[in-house]
Write a protein that holds these residues in place. Structure first.
Motif, PDB file in Angstrom:
ATOM      1  N   PHE A 163      30.315  49.434  45.126  1.00 32.73           N
ATOM      2  CA  PHE A 163      31.705  49.203  45.514  1.00 32.73           C
ATOM      3  C   PHE A 163      32.623  49.339  44.302  1.00 32.73           C
ATOM      4  O   PHE A 163      32.363  48.765  43.243  1.00 32.73           O
ATOM      5  N   PHE A 164      33.713  50.078  44.506  1.00 29.75           N
ATOM      6  CA  PHE A 164      34.746  50.249  43.488  1.00 29.75           C
ATOM      7  C   PHE A 164      36.061  49.699  44.029  1.00 29.75           C
ATOM      8  O   PHE A 164      36.326  49.760  45.232  1.00 29.75           O
ATOM      9  N   ASP A 165      36.888  49.191  43.124  1.00 31.12           N
ATOM     10  CA  ASP A 165      38.208  48.723  43.533  1.00 31.12           C
ATOM     11  C   ASP A 165      38.967  49.835  44.234  1.00 31.12           C
ATOM     12  O   ASP A 165      38.839  51.012  43.892  1.00 31.12           O
ATOM     13  N   TYR A 166      39.766  49.452  45.207  1.00 29.32           N
ATOM     14  CA  TYR A 166      40.622  50.419  45.902  1.00 29.32           C
ATOM     15  C   TYR A 166      42.060  49.947  45.798  1.00 29.32           C
ATOM     16  O   TYR A 166      42.365  48.831  46.228  1.00 29.32           O
ATOM     17  N   PRO A 167      42.973  50.771  45.248  1.00 28.54           N
ATOM     18  CA  PRO A 167      42.689  52.046  44.599  1.00 28.54           C
ATOM     19  C   PRO A 167      41.945  51.846  43.276  1.00 28.54           C
ATOM     20  O   PRO A 167      41.899  50.740  42.755  1.00 28.54           O
ATOM     21  N   ILE A 168      41.393  52.942  42.750  1.00 30.94           N
ATOM     22  CA  ILE A 168      40.596  52.868  41.526  1.00 30.94           C
ATOM     23  C   ILE A 168      41.423  52.286  40.383  1.00 30.94           C
ATOM     24  O   ILE A 168      42.551  52.699  40.145  1.00 30.94           O
ATOM     25  N   LYS A 169      40.847  51.301  39.711  1.00 26.56           N
ATOM     26  CA  LYS A 169      41.493  50.722  38.539  1.00 26.56           C
ATOM     27  C   LYS A 169      40.520  50.790  37.363  1.00 26.56           C
ATOM     28  O   LYS A 169      39.305  50.704  37.550  1.00 26.56           O
ATOM     29  N   LEU A 170      41.058  50.958  36.194  1.00 22.39           N
ATOM     30  CA  LEU A 170      40.217  50.956  34.998  1.00 22.39           C
ATOM     31  C   LEU A 170      39.903  49.506  34.644  1.00 22.39           C
ATOM     32  O   LEU A 170      40.684  48.813  34.018  1.00 22.39           O
ATOM     33  N   THR A 171      38.755  49.052  35.093  1.00 20.95           N
ATOM     34  CA  THR A 171      38.331  47.670  34.885  1.00 20.95           C
ATOM     35  C   THR A 171      36.898  47.667  34.392  1.00 20.95           C
ATOM     36  O   THR A 171      36.203  48.695  34.408  1.00 20.95           O
ATOM     37  N   GLY A 172      36.450  46.493  34.003  1.00 19.16           N
ATOM     38  CA  GLY A 172      35.078  46.377  33.546  1.00 19.16           C
ATOM     39  C   GLY A 172      34.081  46.788  34.614  1.00 19.16           C
ATOM     40  O   GLY A 172      33.102  47.485  34.335  1.00 19.16           O
ATOM     41  N   THR A 173      34.332  46.370  35.860  1.00 16.48           N
ATOM     42  CA  THR A 173      33.430  46.716  36.956  1.00 16.48           C
ATOM     43  C   THR A 173      33.402  48.217  37.195  1.00 16.48           C
ATOM     44  O   THR A 173      32.339  48.820  37.398  1.00 16.48           O
ATOM     45  N   THR A 174      34.581  48.854  37.160  1.00 17.38           N
ATOM     46  CA  THR A 174      34.652  50.301  37.365  1.00 17.38           C
ATOM     47  C   THR A 174      33.862  51.044  36.306  1.00 17.38           C
ATOM     48  O   THR A 174      33.068  51.941  36.609  1.00 17.38           O
ATOM     49  N   LEU A 175      34.062  50.669  35.047  1.00 13.93           N
ATOM     50  CA  LEU A 175      33.368  51.346  33.959  1.00 13.93           C
ATOM     51  C   LEU A 175      31.855  51.119  34.036  1.00 13.93           C
ATOM     52  O   LEU A 175      31.068  52.032  33.793  1.00 13.93           O
ATOM     53  N   LYS A 176      31.463  49.909  34.418  1.00  9.68           N
ATOM     54  CA  LYS A 176      30.035  49.605  34.558  1.00  9.68           C
ATOM     55  C   LYS A 176      29.418  50.422  35.690  1.00  9.68           C
ATOM     56  O   LYS A 176      28.320  50.990  35.547  1.00  9.68           O
ATOM     57  N   ASN A 177      30.113  50.506  36.822  1.00 13.54           N
ATOM     58  CA  ASN A 177      29.594  51.263  37.973  1.00 13.54           C
ATOM     59  C   ASN A 177      29.496  52.758  37.686  1.00 13.54           C
ATOM     60  O   ASN A 177      28.578  53.431  38.140  1.00 13.54           O
ATOM     61  N   LEU A 178      30.476  53.270  36.935  1.00 17.15           N
ATOM     62  CA  LEU A 178      30.463  54.698  36.622  1.00 17.15           C
ATOM     63  C   LEU A 178      29.377  55.030  35.602  1.00 17.15           C
ATOM     64  O   LEU A 178      28.788  56.113  35.647  1.00 17.15           O
ATOM     65  N   GLY A 179      29.128  54.116  34.694  1.00 16.38           N
ATOM     66  CA  GLY A 179      28.167  54.388  33.635  1.00 16.38           C
ATOM     67  C   GLY A 179      28.829  55.078  32.454  1.00 16.38           C
ATOM     68  O   GLY A 179      29.879  55.716  32.595  1.00 16.38           O
ATOM     69  N   VAL A 180      28.198  54.963  31.297  1.00 10.59           N
ATOM     70  CA  VAL A 180      28.794  55.481  30.069  1.00 10.59           C
ATOM     71  C   VAL A 180      28.983  57.000  30.140  1.00 10.59           C
ATOM     72  O   VAL A 180      30.054  57.526  29.818  1.00 10.59           O
ATOM     73  N   THR A 181      27.948  57.711  30.563  1.00  8.06           N
ATOM     74  CA  THR A 181      28.013  59.175  30.571  1.00  8.06           C
ATOM     75  C   THR A 181      29.132  59.687  31.458  1.00  8.06           C
ATOM     76  O   THR A 181      29.938  60.534  31.043  1.00  8.06           O
ATOM     77  N   ARG A 182      29.209  59.168  32.697  1.00  3.68           N
ATOM     78  CA  ARG A 182      30.243  59.643  33.624  1.00  3.68           C
ATOM     79  C   ARG A 182      31.631  59.238  33.129  1.00  3.68           C
ATOM     80  O   ARG A 182      32.596  59.992  33.262  1.00  3.68           O
ATOM     81  N   THR A 183      31.743  58.039  32.548  1.00  5.25           N
ATOM     82  CA  THR A 183      33.034  57.589  32.032  1.00  5.25           C
ATOM     83  C   THR A 183      33.513  58.498  30.904  1.00  5.25           C
ATOM     84  O   THR A 183      34.697  58.862  30.840  1.00  5.25           O
ATOM     85  N   VAL A 184      32.604  58.884  30.017  1.00  2.00           N
ATOM     86  CA  VAL A 184      32.969  59.789  28.922  1.00  2.00           C
ATOM     87  C   VAL A 184      33.412  61.138  29.482  1.00  2.00           C
ATOM     88  O   VAL A 184      34.409  61.724  29.027  1.00  2.00           O
ATOM     89  N   ARG A 185      32.706  61.630  30.509  1.00  2.00           N
ATOM     90  CA  ARG A 185      33.083  62.914  31.109  1.00  2.00           C
ATOM     91  C   ARG A 185      34.477  62.838  31.738  1.00  2.00           C
ATOM     92  O   ARG A 185      35.267  63.776  31.637  1.00  2.00           O
ATOM     93  N   VAL A 186      34.763  61.707  32.383  1.00  2.00           N
ATOM     94  CA  VAL A 186      36.085  61.517  32.985  1.00  2.00           C
ATOM     95  C   VAL A 186      37.162  61.564  31.909  1.00  2.00           C
ATOM     96  O   VAL A 186      38.176  62.242  32.039  1.00  2.00           O
ATOM     97  N   GLY A 187      36.926  60.835  30.825  1.00  2.00           N
ATOM     98  CA  GLY A 187      37.910  60.807  29.739  1.00  2.00           C
ATOM     99  C   GLY A 187      38.103  62.158  29.084  1.00  2.00           C
ATOM    100  O   GLY A 187      39.238  62.584  28.830  1.00  2.00           O
ATOM    101  N   MET A 188      37.008  62.868  28.819  1.00  2.00           N
ATOM    102  CA  MET A 188      37.104  64.170  28.156  1.00  2.00           C
ATOM    103  C   MET A 188      37.803  65.194  29.058  1.00  2.00           C
ATOM    104  O   MET A 188      38.635  65.977  28.591  1.00  2.00           O
ATOM    105  N   SER A 189      37.478  65.171  30.345  1.00  2.00           N
ATOM    106  CA  SER A 189      38.101  66.165  31.229  1.00  2.00           C
ATOM    107  C   SER A 189      39.583  65.866  31.422  1.00  2.00           C
ATOM    108  O   SER A 189      40.396  66.780  31.587  1.00  2.00           O
ATOM    109  N   TYR A 190      39.936  64.587  31.364  1.00  2.00           N
ATOM    110  CA  TYR A 190      41.356  64.257  31.463  1.00  2.00           C
ATOM    111  C   TYR A 190      42.110  64.763  30.238  1.00  2.00           C
ATOM    112  O   TYR A 190      43.193  65.356  30.351  1.00  2.00           O
ATOM    113  N   LEU A 191      41.523  64.539  29.057  1.00  2.00           N
ATOM    114  CA  LEU A 191      42.164  65.041  27.838  1.00  2.00           C
ATOM    115  C   LEU A 191      42.303  66.565  27.874  1.00  2.00           C
ATOM    116  O   LEU A 191      43.322  67.121  27.467  1.00  2.00           O
TER     117      LEU A 191
END
Length: 562
Positions: A163-191
């Motif tokens: 379960f993720f917050d709706y709407p998506i928020k950058l929170t501890g739970t969100t980052l934990k659920n996404l995992g480090v690898t996916r979170t890094v990919r999200v950040g890099m693709s946004y940049l």
């Protein structure tokens, strides 16, 4: 001489028009409803003592006029909601009460269920959020059941079997659920999207990638959006995104996250868990005790008692025109009987494609081409009665969500409602869990054509597959098909102006409501279109049709900010 208004459709727009005409004019409304049910897609389905809400209808509006209209008909339950176990937040101010209903509740999900996308300014303002109360006149109900409950609202996204917050928020739970690898990919693709924009923006996909980066788009937007519309995002125009999605900024979400993290550190706590965020997601909205159809059935009763007519099971098959004036309509019932209804004014909530096909005048070739090319998305809800869900709240109790957006790409299921949480009165046995599984499709799809028993089995297999429940816990089910639920913004919609110009040319024909205008109106927007027409008729008969089309433009109510 008495005047008559023929109103096609007994949904929120048509019934609002009928009651407003009776209250404010000497015009008699005659409502023609093709089905046997009141309320359109805001009706309540009854099945073995249980009730289903088609799509979920929060009774909340930024329009004080609409809020007051609802409250006049169904006052809030001031004794408190038994499910909440507390008195409602109602304060006296002379002869008014304040009802604690969130002013920041989104008007309508931007992609039908997708909600405000990650980082939307509308959902996450940078400054301290304050929820002003809606001030309405409240009176004691004439009937103990004709009341609005004040309900807590919680929605989440189900993705990666989490379960993720709706709407998506950058929170501890969100980052934990996404995992480090996916979170890094999200950040890099946004940049990357910040430094290298897709130009020109030809599609909704381009539009979203430019604002969120490809990874975030693929993670939380693409799958659900394509389930809803049945069309690849790269085939939906970027102009549609610009019209329907405003205030998008991932930067805002990042700033909000950093601000909250800094505040935690300042207070001596390094905890970035969702203890506080969970609370902030629980908002309040009004909801009729027995579902949305209860209100519209009440309105229909008032219309009949005050001298209006409502004819059920009569489908408009012909619209008879002389010059630029509509004179009458011909309707047909299930027995094949035909009847003509003459009138001075005509309100239409029927799909525009059907409206044009019913006209007996010459229709320009270009207009017919646009009309025939309009597309609609159809909708199926499968109600399932279960002993329990496998997924639970941390305390082991029933999930508190009103609905859950299913982002999982390995199922067709788009969204799941828990009817118990909309109103405890929707469920006949409080020991059971009554859920609604929502599917978006076309009436030509195999899913739509599937017989009810097969469809129920299919739905059970899907929720079992993604871990929501065990198949053997389901004891009953019910299928509801709703055609033309969502007017689509593709097909020939890019040429919609040609069709609008033609229909607006009929001086006494007024298009109102969602399908009537082929516009993604929410319930309150549909009501406002009806009210606007009656405003003009009550003020001398001149209706500014341009003002009708401005209602809900770019997700905004055209009201002066106080």
């Amino acid at each position: 001489m008495p005047r008559t208004a023929v109103i096609i459709g007994a949904g929120p727009a048509g019934l609002t028009a009928a009651l407003e005409l009776l209250r404010r004019t000497d015009i008699k409304p005659v409502v023609l409803e093709a089905s046997g049910e009141i309320g359109g897609i805001s009706r309540t389905i009854r099945y073995k003592g249980n009730r289903m809400d088609i799509g979920g209808h929060r009774f909340f509006s930024k329009s004080d006029r609409v809020m007051q209209w609802w409250m006049d008909l169904m006052p809030p339950d001031i004794e408190g909601d038994v499910a909440l176990g507390e008195k409602q937040e109602i304060t006296y101010q002379g002869k008014t009460r304040k009802i604690a209903v969130p002013a920041k509740l989104e008007e309508v999900p931007v992609l039908r269920g997708a909600g405000q996308l990650p980082g939307s300014d509308a959902e996450e303002p940078e400054e301290e959020t304050h929820t002003p109360d809606i001030i309405v006149e409240v009176h004691a109900p004439d009937d103990a059941d004709l009341v609005m409950l004040i309900r807590p609202r919680k929605s989440r996204i189900y993705y990666l079997r989490k379960f993720f917050d709706y709407p998506i928020k950058l929170t501890g739970t969100t980052l934990k659920n996404l995992g480090v690898t996916r979170t890094v990919r999200v950040g890099m693709s946004y940049l990357q999207s910040r430094f290298k924009q897709i130009t020109p923006e030809k599609s909704l996909e381009d539009f979203l990638i430019n604002r969120f980066g490809r990874e975030l788009y693929l993670t939380f937007v693409k799958s659900y959006t394509e389930k809803v519309w049945g069309t690849p995002c790269n085939e939906i125009s970027a102009e549609w995104g610009a019209q329907r999605i405003k205030g998008l900024s991932l930067t805002t979400a990042v700033k909000h996250f950093v601000k909250k993290l800094f505040e935690k550190k300042q207070s001596g706590s390094g905890d970035v868990s969702q203890k506080d965020t969970d609370t902030s997601l629980i908002e309040r909205f009004m909801y009729p005790k027995f579902g949305p159809g209860q209100l519209w059935e009440h309105v229909a009763d008032l219309v009949a008692k005050q001298g209006g007519e409502i004819h059920m099971g009569w489908k408009v098959a012909g619209i008879h025109v002389e010059g630029e004036t509509v004179k009458s309509v011909t309707a047909v019932n299930v027995a094949g009987e035909r009847r003509e209804f003459a009138g001075d004014y005509f309100f239409s909530t029927m799909p525009m494609r059907e409206l044009v096909q019913a006209l007996d005048c010459a229709v320009p070739a270009n207009v017919k081409e646009v009309s025939d090319g309009l597309q609609y998305r159809d909708f199926i809800t499968v109600g399932l009665l279960a002993d329990r869900l496998k997924v639970k709240e941390p305390d082991g109790g029933l999930l508190k969500d009103t609905w859950i957006y299913v982002q999982e790409p390995d199922v067709l299921l788009g969204r799941l409602q828990i009817f118990n949480n909309w109103s405890p009165y929707l469920v006949s046995d409080p020991a059971k869990v009554w859920i609604g599984l929502e599917y978006f499709c076309y009436d030509t799809d195999e899913l739509w054509k599937m017989d009810d028993e097969a469809l129920k089995k299919f739905a059970v297999s899907e929720v079992a597959k993604i871990g929501i429940l065990d198949a053997d816990s389901v004891s009953d089910g019910h299928v509801v098909r709703v055609p033309k639920t969502y007017p689509a913004y593709f097909g020939t919609y890019s040429r919609f102006g040609e069709l609008r110009e033609f229909t607006d040319s009929f001086e006494n024909l007024f298009l109102i409501g969602r399908n009537g205008m082929h516009k993604y109106n929410n319930q309150d927007h549909s009501m406002l279109t009806a009210m606007t027409v009656v405003d003009g008729l009550a003020a001398g008969g001149v209706v500014d049709k341009a003002s009708l089309w401005e209602i809900n433009t770019e997700q905004e109510y055209h009201e002066e900010k106080k």
